[in-house]
Design an enzyme around this catalytic site. Structure first.
Site, mmCIF file in Angstrom:
data_model
loop_
_atom_site.group_PDB
_atom_site.id
_atom_site.type_symbol
_atom_site.label_atom_id
_atom_site.label_comp_id
_atom_site.label_asym_id
_atom_site.label_seq_id
_atom_site.Cartn_x
_atom_site.Cartn_y
_atom_site.Cartn_z
ATOM 1 C CG PHE A 8 -0.604 11.467 4.631
ATOM 2 C CD1 PHE A 8 -1.329 10.473 5.413
ATOM 3 C CD2 PHE A 8 -1.230 12.306 4.510
ATOM 4 C CE1 PHE A 8 -2.386 11.154 6.631
ATOM 5 C CE2 PHE A 8 -2.255 13.757 4.907
ATOM 6 C CZ PHE A 8 -2.955 12.395 6.237
ATOM 7 C CD GLU A 144 -11.414 -7.008 1.731
ATOM 8 O OE1 GLU A 144 -11.765 -8.257 3.088
ATOM 9 O OE2 GLU A 144 -11.625 -7.535 0.481
ATOM 10 C CB VAL A 147 -7.725 -8.094 -4.035
ATOM 11 C CG1 VAL A 147 -9.142 -8.677 -4.957
ATOM 12 C CG2 VAL A 147 -7.065 -8.447 -4.302
ATOM 13 N N GLY A 149 -10.436 -2.785 -4.285
ATOM 14 C CA GLY A 149 -11.031 -1.376 -2.776
ATOM 15 C C GLY A 149 -12.319 -2.128 -1.958
ATOM 16 N N GLY A 201 -8.792 9.494 -10.754
ATOM 17 C CA GLY A 201 -7.339 8.431 -9.231
ATOM 18 C C GLY A 201 -7.735 7.331 -9.206
ATOM 19 C CD GLU A 204 -1.618 1.656 -9.250
ATOM 20 O OE1 GLU A 204 -1.569 2.125 -8.122
ATOM 21 O OE2 GLU A 204 -3.528 0.631 -8.614
ATOM 22 C CG ASP A 215 -4.043 -3.011 -10.426
ATOM 23 O OD1 ASP A 215 -3.210 -2.705 -9.691
ATOM 24 O OD2 ASP A 215 -5.093 -3.271 -11.012
ATOM 25 C CE LYS A 219 -6.287 -4.709 -7.512
ATOM 26 N NZ LYS A 219 -7.205 -3.303 -8.257
HETATM 27 N N1 HSE Z 1 -5.699 1.119 -10.244
HETATM 28 C C1 HSE Z 1 -6.597 0.129 -9.239
HETATM 29 C C2 HSE Z 1 -7.747 0.196 -10.342
HETATM 30 C C3 HSE Z 1 -6.976 0.816 -8.519
HETATM 31 O O1 HSE Z 1 -7.498 1.011 -11.757
HETATM 32 O O2 HSE Z 1 -8.427 0.036 -10.573
HETATM 33 C C4 HSE Z 1 -6.766 -0.055 -7.520
HETATM 34 O O3 HSE Z 1 -5.799 -1.293 -7.074
#
Ligand code: HSE
Length: 332
Positions: A8, A144, A147, A149, A201, A204, A215, A219
């Site tokens: 959450f 979904e 990868v 967002g 935001g 990570e 990251d 993906k």
């Molecule tokens: N930290 C990742 C980014 C978040 O910057 O794209 C989404 O997976």
């Protein structure tokens, strides 16, 4: 149609907001059948078989930093404490072991529940096993939002391009790196740009995963396994991040009317994440935190998509589409 939300933080709260904002839509489509019956964060949980009010959960989390009044030590015991049909797994990602997220997903699938997740670590580490487990137990596993967002790449390849031979996917799969590289292009130092990406935001909790290319590599693995039918894992990807990109390199690219972008590439034989020169104005030369991908398939040719790769409501949008697909299948 009882939903349990594991995790959450930004995404879980975004999903609660989206479920609240789509209340009328859900009522019209499914009657009173869809409810959240459990939620847990990293320490606390709350359950109610009659349904929990999404915005009460968001307010409680904002006020107390906890989603529930009860604490727990074993997340799987919490999952077993209430009857649910769909697990939405959005706990923090762990690229090394898959962490608690992997355990939650495995447990739910073993118990015959459908799973929707944006959690990249478990998918990158155990994709083949999770798909096999879901098939064995006749469950859905949808991802979904893992990868790109809100950029609808997985379902586009699975649904619209079903029947095509997809030959390659090249793209910008990490918003943090794209933000940093765009800002460096405008003369800002790396560290300052990273700090801003964190404030937005996007980065990570530990941004090493972003700037190190891990990251994006997760993906790439998810795309390779789910779109190309490969059976690969994180350690199969050749990874170069952006920490070695100097201001001089950016200036040199600029002098040639190019930009530097961190590109993930998947084909039947290639799995790579590396900084590349992209001509300014090229569809992949997107700026800021945007993601972009070029899908090349045999009949359709090249298709380019771009969109927001992270964010509270953006990632929840991807979960919403997975959720509706699972709910529609259950209705049939
Ligand atoms: N930290 C990742 C980014 C978040 O910057 O794209 C989404 O997976």
């Amino acid at each position: 149609m009882r939903i349990f939300i594991a995790g959450f933080g930004t995404v879980g709260q975004g999903l609660a907001e989206v479920l609240d904002s789509r209340e009328i839509f859900f009522k019209k489509r499914y009657g009173d059948n869809v409810k959240i019956v459990g939620v847990m964060d990293s320490k606390t949980y709350v359950t109610d078989p009659e349904g929990l009010a999404p915005m009460d959960l968001v307010s409680r989390k904002a006020e107390t930093k906890r989603v529930g009044s009860r604490t727990y030590t074993d997340a799987l015991e919490v999952l077993d404490s209430v009857d649910y049909d769909i697990l939405v797994e959005v706990s923090p990602t762990n690229y090394e072991t898959g962490g608690q997220g992997l355990k939650n997903i495995v447990h739910a699938l073993e118990c015959g529940k459908d799973v929707i997740t944006t959690n990249k670590g478990p998918l990158a580490i155990k994709f083949g096993d999770l798909i096999a487990l879901a098939r064995r137990n006749r469950c859905k596993l949808k991802f979904e939002g893992s990868v790109g967002g809100a950029m609808p790449i997985i379902n586009l390849c699975h649904d619209n391009l079903v029947g095509e031979k997809i030959q390659s996917i090249r793209g910008i799969l990490n918003g943090t790196c794209n933000y940093i590289l765009s800002k460096m292009d405008s003369g800002q130092p790396f560290e300052q740009a990273l700090k801003e990406a964190q404030q937005l935001g996007y980065a990570e909790a530990d941004p090493t995963g972003d700037v190190g290319g891990y990251d994006s590599a997760c993906k790439v693995v998810i795309l390779a396994n789910s779109v190309f039918g490969r059976n690969v894992t994180f350690s199969d990807v050749s990874i170069t991040g952006i920490t070695g990109i100097t201001e001089e390199a950016i200036a040199l690219a600029k002098s040639r009317n190019m930009v530097v972008r961190l590109i993930g590439e998947v084909t039947d034989t290639k799995l790579e994440v590396a900084p590349r020169l992209v001509p300014r104005g090229h569809p992949l030369a997107v700026t800021g935190t945007l993601n972009a991908a070029q899908i090349l398939s045999d009949l359709a040719g090249p298709i380019t998509i771009t969109g927001r790769g992270a964010g509270r409501l953006e990632t929840a949008s991807a979960i919403l589409s997975d959720l509706i697909s699972v709910l529609d299948d259950r209705e049939e």
